[in-house]
Design a protein around this motif. Structure first.
Motif, mmCIF file in Angstrom:
data_model
loop_
_atom_site.group_PDB
_atom_site.id
_atom_site.type_symbol
_atom_site.label_atom_id
_atom_site.label_comp_id
_atom_site.label_asym_id
_atom_site.label_seq_id
_atom_site.Cartn_x
_atom_site.Cartn_y
_atom_site.Cartn_z
ATOM 1 N N ALA A 501 42.896 39.616 44.851
ATOM 2 C CA ALA A 501 43.750 39.120 45.934
ATOM 3 C C ALA A 501 45.058 39.897 46.020
ATOM 4 O O ALA A 501 45.695 39.931 47.085
ATOM 5 N N SER A 502 45.471 40.533 44.911
ATOM 6 C CA SER A 502 46.719 41.292 44.921
ATOM 7 C C SER A 502 46.551 42.690 45.513
ATOM 8 O O SER A 502 47.530 43.352 45.848
ATOM 9 N N ASP A 503 45.317 43.152 45.632
ATOM 10 C CA ASP A 503 45.049 44.456 46.235
ATOM 11 C C ASP A 503 45.137 44.334 47.757
ATOM 12 O O ASP A 503 44.622 43.368 48.335
ATOM 13 N N PRO A 504 45.781 45.279 48.445
ATOM 14 C CA PRO A 504 45.921 45.178 49.905
ATOM 15 C C PRO A 504 44.598 45.021 50.638
ATOM 16 O O PRO A 504 44.463 44.193 51.526
ATOM 17 N N VAL A 505 43.613 45.843 50.253
ATOM 18 C CA VAL A 505 42.310 45.732 50.907
ATOM 19 C C VAL A 505 41.644 44.408 50.548
ATOM 20 O O VAL A 505 41.058 43.734 51.405
ATOM 21 N N ALA A 507 43.100 41.619 49.753
ATOM 22 C CA ALA A 507 43.780 40.545 50.479
ATOM 23 C C ALA A 507 43.335 40.506 51.938
ATOM 24 O O ALA A 507 43.170 39.429 52.527
ATOM 25 N N LEU A 508 43.130 41.689 52.530
ATOM 26 C CA LEU A 508 42.683 41.761 53.920
ATOM 27 C C LEU A 508 41.300 41.135 54.069
ATOM 28 O O LEU A 508 41.049 40.386 55.023
ATOM 29 N N VAL A 509 40.413 41.427 53.137
ATOM 30 C CA VAL A 509 39.064 40.869 53.205
ATOM 31 C C VAL A 509 39.090 39.356 52.997
ATOM 32 O O VAL A 509 38.453 38.603 53.733
ATOM 33 N N LEU A 510 39.837 38.904 51.996
ATOM 34 C CA LEU A 510 39.859 37.475 51.675
ATOM 35 C C LEU A 510 40.440 36.644 52.802
ATOM 36 O O LEU A 510 40.125 35.459 52.919
ATOM 37 N N ARG A 511 41.248 37.261 53.636
ATOM 38 C CA ARG A 511 41.821 36.530 54.768
ATOM 39 C C ARG A 511 40.735 36.069 55.731
ATOM 40 O O ARG A 511 40.820 34.989 56.326
ATOM 41 N N HIS A 577 42.269 47.137 42.421
ATOM 42 C CA HIS A 577 41.808 48.076 43.440
ATOM 43 C C HIS A 577 40.285 48.121 43.490
ATOM 44 O O HIS A 577 39.688 48.129 44.578
ATOM 45 N N TRP A 578 39.653 48.138 42.302
ATOM 46 C CA TRP A 578 38.202 48.153 42.269
ATOM 47 C C TRP A 578 37.628 46.891 42.898
ATOM 48 O O TRP A 578 36.672 46.943 43.680
ATOM 49 N N GLY A 579 38.225 45.737 42.569
ATOM 50 C CA GLY A 579 37.759 44.481 43.147
ATOM 51 C C GLY A 579 37.904 44.464 44.654
ATOM 52 O O GLY A 579 37.025 43.973 45.374
ATOM 53 N N GLY A 580 39.014 45.002 45.152
ATOM 54 C CA GLY A 580 39.200 45.080 46.596
ATOM 55 C C GLY A 580 38.150 45.942 47.253
ATOM 56 O O GLY A 580 37.652 45.632 48.348
ATOM 57 N N THR A 581 37.763 47.030 46.582
ATOM 58 C CA THR A 581 36.718 47.908 47.114
ATOM 59 C C THR A 581 35.379 47.186 47.185
ATOM 60 O O THR A 581 34.630 47.332 48.161
ATOM 61 N N VAL A 582 35.067 46.405 46.159
ATOM 62 C CA VAL A 582 33.813 45.652 46.137
ATOM 63 C C VAL A 582 33.789 44.636 47.285
ATOM 64 O O VAL A 582 32.783 44.498 47.989
ATOM 65 N N LEU A 583 34.898 43.923 47.480
ATOM 66 C CA LEU A 583 34.951 42.940 48.561
ATOM 67 C C LEU A 583 34.869 43.618 49.924
ATOM 68 O O LEU A 583 34.257 43.081 50.862
ATOM 69 N N ALA A 584 35.474 44.804 50.035
ATOM 70 C CA ALA A 584 35.406 45.543 51.301
ATOM 71 C C ALA A 584 33.972 45.939 51.613
ATOM 72 O O ALA A 584 33.543 45.912 52.777
#
Length: 632
Positions: A501-505, A507-511, A577-584
């Motif tokens: 959730a702290s990664d920009p990407v 956070a964008l996905v979780l929104r 960052h890795w987690g944000g990439t996975v969610l993206a």
């Protein structure tokens, strides 16, 4: 133990009793990647380690036998302790002082006396509610019953009552009968706020829930007033008397018929039970605020005498279970869940669904008693209903749709307990699909072979419904890249929610992320549990256990598996960052499916039509969202 253990203290035990230390007393654990340990499973024989522990999330799971849970469940399994004693054992080790909701702290002091007092409180409460149903205030409740075809005699037969509006009517009544504050807390009839205890049930129609002996052990209450902000149905919480996973409403009235006819009818609500019994179907029962589960199976099997020796074949026990469901999507999902329990019965299992989607209560009200008995007379085998449901979710007018339907239905045919019926249903499936029997037989054989695969190797995904397995909830095909993406995303949300959730990407996905992004039904349900637990932004030290609690018993094993599966990374500082990439990646797949759906609608609508223009605008918006993920 003198009462139920305070929930906050149970959470404290989970946090302060290191799971790696407790498990390490029985299992030699070795590092298995960042934040993960593994060893040989203590619950089944194996040569290579498949038992994983994730101290950071407080869960364990064996990828061989499928067992999993938290530190309390490990002690329960390992030492054969009931839940309360396992908590007490861990509390002693962790230095947690336990509080008991019924007061006191002696291990078993006064347990029998307390149960007697709780039963007495429930008897008094049931009589009080029944008396209040005749009050002027309760007219709204009487109208509710009358509109559904239930008169005063019906209300008296089932003990239906009314809980008056106000905060302390029942509490004062029970205090006047000599009950202490500690006893009132233990009943589950009271809630507690800053100013003390107050009535849990207020301004509601109330059904007493009885155990098989006829003792009142809890209540179910239906919302009546528009200003009531609570749930539509509110049940007694877990108490020393009331365990919802083991309780069936109406069982006290149904038990004689269940035993004599060796048939149980499972309906979905209190009014459905009333309607069935009044229509002459006196073996009807319902669950209380939870899905029909394994503990209910045990209760029903004991009553029906659904037993047999090693050579007993399916159906030879002479017992039958008939499930009734609404005809909507929720009803179909309930049928699929029941099918997962089918193997726990020797009894034949059936499903009865009204073509117009009416439940027994509405059916009796609109068409009379005979319609209820007719509904049950037209029951079909549960597996046939599941097959039909799988077929209905595909376009059988296309070759692709027929192939997908075959992949969905073949594991169901392979899972039919009575092996003698499999060839017959293979032929029927061939007719329903318009395909050669040989092709169907091969698909069923392949599905059966997958079911017999080595432990830890789930059978292939079946599309509309998950592949059927002998033990535990069925699992999707881990080799499917979409399945892997969904599983990995849930692993991130369970193991590293704050980092993602702290990664920009991220956070964008979780929104915008919702359950529609998940194509696997179990994963969609786990995401719903994550949302119900407060969402990734509220994750605390007991996060995975909170999600497992929301997910319920059926999905708890999947939550454990996702929570302990090692994440394929070795840099904790880059986890966000890795987690944000996975969610993206997950959102990208979801958007791609949506774009394909829109293009299909546009093509069917034709150029120049309003539908085509509306679809084009939607397509532009979706493409823009997808580009924002691919090029942040």
């Amino acid at each position: 133990m003198a009462g139920t253990i305070n929930r906050d203290d149970i959470a404290a035990v989970r946090e302060r009793a290191p799971i790696e230390d407790i498990v390490g007393q029985h299992v030699a654990l070795k590092t298995a990647g960042v934040g993960s340990l593994k060893g040989l499973c203590p619950f089944h024989d194996e040569r290579s380690p498949s038992f994983h522990v994730r101290p950071g999330v407080g869960r364990w799971h064996c990828f061989g036998c499928g067992e999993g849970g938290d530190v309390i469940e490990f002690v329960m399994r390992m030492d054969g302790l009931p839940f309360a004693e396992a908590v007490e054992y861990l509390a002693d080790r962790a230095g947690v002082q336990l509080r008991y909701e019924a007061g006191g702290s002696a291990r078993r002091e006064g347990t029998t006396g307390l149960r007697k007092r709780l039963l007495e409180a429930h008897r008094i409460a049931a009589a009080y509610f029944a008396e209040q149903l005749g009050s002027p205030e309760a007219r709204i409740g009487r109208d509710f019953l009358r509109e559904r075809g239930f008169d005063r005699d019906a209300a008296e037969m089932f003990g239906v009552g009314y809980a008056p509006q106000g905060w302390s009517h029942l509490g004062e009544h029970l205090r006047g009968k000599g009950f202490t504050e500690e006893e009132l807390r233990a009943t589950g009839l009271m809630s507690e706020g800053a100013r003390g205890l107050y009535d849990r049930f207020r301004g509601r129609l109330v059904w007493p829930i009885r155990d098989v002996t006829g003792e009142v052990i809890g209540f179910g209450a239906r919302r009546l007033h528009e200003d009531d902000q609570g749930p539509k149905y509110l049940n007694t919480p877990e108490t020393a008397l009331y365990k919802k996973a083991q309780v069936l409403y109406g069982l006290d009235l149904a038990k004689a018929t269940v035993r004599s006819e060796r048939t149980t009818v499972v309906v979905e609500g209190y009014t459905d039970v009333m309607a069935c019994h009044l229509a002459g179907v006196t073996n009807a029962v319902a669950t209380c605020g939870t899905a029909f589960g394994s503990e209910h199976v045990k209760v029903v099997r004991r009553l029906m005498g659904d037993t047999g020796g090693p050579q007993t074949k399916v159906g030879e026990s002479g017992a039958r279970v008939v499930f009734t469901f609404d005809g909507d999507e929720a009803g179909q999902n309930a049928a699929l869940k029941s099918f997962q329990l089918d193997h726990q019965f020797l009894a034949q299992t059936f499903v009865a669904v009204d073509p117009d989607g009416l439940d027994p209560c509405d059916l009796r009200q609109q068409r009379g008693d005979a319609a209820v008995t007719e509904l049950l007379a037209h029951r079909v085998p549960l597996f046939e209903f599941v097959i039909r449901t799988a077929l209905n979710s595909h376009d059988l007018d296309t070759a692709e749709g027929r192939v997908a339907a075959l992949r969905a239905a073949a594991p169901v045919v392979a899972g039919i307990k009575d092996r003698a019926l499999q060839p017959e249903y293979s032929r029927r499936l061939a007719g329903w699909l318009g395909m050669d029997v040989e092709a169907i037989t091969r698909a069923v054989t392949d599905a059966a072979r997958a079911r017999r695969a080595a432990p830890g190797e789930p059978p292939p995904s079946t599309g509309a419904i998950p592949a059927y397995q002998d033990e535990g909830p069925s699992r999707p095909n881990p080799r499917d890249p979409v399945v892997r993406a969904e599983a990995m995303s849930l692993g991130v949300l369970l193991q590293a929610p704050r980092e993602a959730a702290s990664d920009p990407v991220g956070a964008l996905v979780l929104r915008d992320l919702d359950s529609s992004a998940f194509t696997v039904p179990q994963y969609r349900a786990v995401f719903d549990a994550i949302t119900a637990a407060g969402g990734p932004g509220s994750a605390g030290g007991d996060w995975a256990n909170a999600v497992a609690e929301q997910a319920g018993e059926t999905l708890a094993g999947i939550v454990s598996e996702l929570a302990v599966t090692p994440l394929p990374h070795d840099r904790p500082d880059a986890l966000g960052h890795w987690g944000g990439t996975v969610l993206a990646r997950l959102m990208d797949l979801s958007l791609t499916r949506q774009i394909a759906d829109v293009r299909g609608r546009m093509q069917r609508a034709g150029e120049g039509t309003e539908g085509h223009q509306a679809g084009f605008a939607e397509l532009i918006a979706l493409e823009k969202r997808r580009r924002s993920l691919r090029d942040p």
